[in-house]
Design a protein around this motif. Structure first.
Motif, PDB file in Angstrom:
ATOM      1  N   LEU A 195       0.879  -1.130   0.251  1.00  0.00           N
ATOM      2  CA  LEU A 195      -0.025  -0.092   0.017  1.00  0.00           C
ATOM      3  C   LEU A 195       1.210   1.370  -0.441  1.00  0.00           C
ATOM      4  N   ALA A 196       1.445   1.092   0.271  1.00  0.00           N
ATOM      5  CA  ALA A 196       2.521   2.611   0.791  1.00  0.00           C
ATOM      6  C   ALA A 196       4.012   2.820  -1.009  1.00  0.00           C
ATOM      7  N   ILE A 197       3.747   1.481  -1.255  1.00  0.00           N
ATOM      8  CA  ILE A 197       4.642   2.241  -2.758  1.00  0.00           C
ATOM      9  C   ILE A 197       2.790   1.886  -3.961  1.00  0.00           C
ATOM     10  N   VAL A 198       2.377   1.730  -3.560  1.00  0.00           N
ATOM     11  CA  VAL A 198       0.795   1.872  -4.660  1.00  0.00           C
ATOM     12  C   VAL A 198       0.473   2.956  -4.386  1.00  0.00           C
ATOM     13  N   PHE A 199      -0.300   3.205  -3.359  1.00  0.00           N
ATOM     14  CA  PHE A 199      -0.970   4.721  -2.512  1.00  0.00           C
ATOM     15  C   PHE A 199       0.433   5.015  -1.766  1.00  0.00           C
ATOM     16  N   PRO A 200       0.551   5.737  -1.569  1.00  0.00           N
ATOM     17  CA  PRO A 200       1.938   6.500  -0.155  1.00  0.00           C
ATOM     18  C   PRO A 200       1.008   7.253   0.967  1.00  0.00           C
ATOM     19  N   PRO A 201       0.164   8.498   0.187  1.00  0.00           N
ATOM     20  CA  PRO A 201      -0.269   9.137   1.102  1.00  0.00           C
ATOM     21  C   PRO A 201      -1.940   7.941   1.832  1.00  0.00           C
ATOM     22  N   HIS A 219       9.567   7.615   0.425  1.00  0.00           N
ATOM     23  CA  HIS A 219       8.901   9.129   1.958  1.00  0.00           C
ATOM     24  C   HIS A 219       7.710   7.584   3.147  1.00  0.00           C
ATOM     25  N   ALA A 220       6.990   7.248   2.204  1.00  0.00           N
ATOM     26  CA  ALA A 220       6.234   6.035   2.529  1.00  0.00           C
ATOM     27  C   ALA A 220       6.976   4.359   3.286  1.00  0.00           C
ATOM     28  N   VAL A 221       7.848   4.348   2.462  1.00  0.00           N
ATOM     29  CA  VAL A 221       8.328   2.807   3.251  1.00  0.00           C
ATOM     30  C   VAL A 221       9.615   3.411   4.035  1.00  0.00           C
ATOM     31  N   TRP A 222      10.128   4.754   4.035  1.00  0.00           N
ATOM     32  CA  TRP A 222      10.643   5.097   5.792  1.00  0.00           C
ATOM     33  C   TRP A 222       9.625   5.076   6.103  1.00  0.00           C
ATOM     34  N   VAL A 223       8.491   6.094   6.789  1.00  0.00           N
ATOM     35  CA  VAL A 223       8.059   6.267   7.320  1.00  0.00           C
ATOM     36  C   VAL A 223       7.494   4.486   8.108  1.00  0.00           C
ATOM     37  N   LEU A 224       6.901   3.602   7.334  1.00  0.00           N
ATOM     38  CA  LEU A 224       6.909   2.733   7.703  1.00  0.00           C
ATOM     39  C   LEU A 224       7.787   1.501   8.488  1.00  0.00           C
ATOM     40  N   SER A 225       9.244   1.879   7.994  1.00  0.00           N
ATOM     41  CA  SER A 225      10.423   1.228   8.999  1.00  0.00           C
ATOM     42  C   SER A 225      10.576   2.036   9.764  1.00  0.00           C
ATOM     43  N   LYS A 226      10.821   3.287   9.476  1.00  0.00           N
ATOM     44  CA  LYS A 226      10.985   3.840  11.203  1.00  0.00           C
ATOM     45  C   LYS A 226       9.810   3.258  12.148  1.00  0.00           C
ATOM     46  N   ASN A 228       3.664  13.692   2.953  1.00  0.00           N
ATOM     47  CA  ASN A 228       3.655  12.872   2.175  1.00  0.00           C
ATOM     48  C   ASN A 228       2.818  13.076   0.875  1.00  0.00           C
ATOM     49  N   ILE A 229       2.388  13.662   1.694  1.00  0.00           N
ATOM     50  CA  ILE A 229       0.949  14.463   0.137  1.00  0.00           C
ATOM     51  C   ILE A 229       2.031  14.929  -0.936  1.00  0.00           C
ATOM     52  N   LEU A 230       2.909  16.343  -0.272  1.00  0.00           N
ATOM     53  CA  LEU A 230       3.775  16.958  -1.015  1.00  0.00           C
ATOM     54  C   LEU A 230       4.596  16.195  -2.486  1.00  0.00           C
ATOM     55  N   LEU A 231       5.537  15.571  -1.503  1.00  0.00           N
ATOM     56  CA  LEU A 231       5.988  14.152  -2.320  1.00  0.00           C
ATOM     57  C   LEU A 231       5.869  13.754  -3.620  1.00  0.00           C
ATOM     58  N   THR A 232       4.392  13.547  -3.174  1.00  0.00           N
ATOM     59  CA  THR A 232       3.306  12.183  -3.980  1.00  0.00           C
ATOM     60  C   THR A 232       3.199  13.734  -5.018  1.00  0.00           C
ATOM     61  N   LEU A 233       2.782  14.683  -5.064  1.00  0.00           N
ATOM     62  CA  LEU A 233       2.840  15.361  -5.521  1.00  0.00           C
ATOM     63  C   LEU A 233       3.777  15.912  -6.664  1.00  0.00           C
TER      64      LEU A 233
END
Length: 80
Positions: free
Chosen positions: A30-36, A66-73, A52-57
């Motif tokens: 889900l983090a890879i397909v739909f990060p926000p 960023h989403a995968v990094w947040v999950l790992s943290k 994350n929304i800004l980075l995805t835009l």
């Protein structure tokens, strides 16, 4: 049982680590397909979601990283 509740089976308890691994895998997908969406489900509304929304835009790849990094943290904080 007469009250409608089922008895807790030991097999249910044994399956918990397996279920958690599947949930973690689905969370990464889900983090890879739909990060926000992944960030919202894990962190809620806040600064991390806004970033994350800004980075995805800017681009899908930065948002996914960023989403995968947040999950790992988040996983590191859970282990501490």
């Amino acid at each position: 049982m007469p009250d409608g509740r089922s008895k807790l089976d030991t097999r249910d308890i044994e399956n918990i680590p397996y279920i958690l691994k599947i949930m973690s895998l689905l969370n990464v997908v889900l983090a890879i397909v739909f990060p926000p969406v992944s960030i919202f489900l894990n962190e809620g509304m806040g600064g991390t979601l806004f970033i994350n929304i800004l980075l995805t835009l800017v681009g899908w790849v930065p948002g996914s990283i960023h989403a995968v990094w947040v999950l790992s943290k988040q996983g590191e904080r859970a282990r501490i």
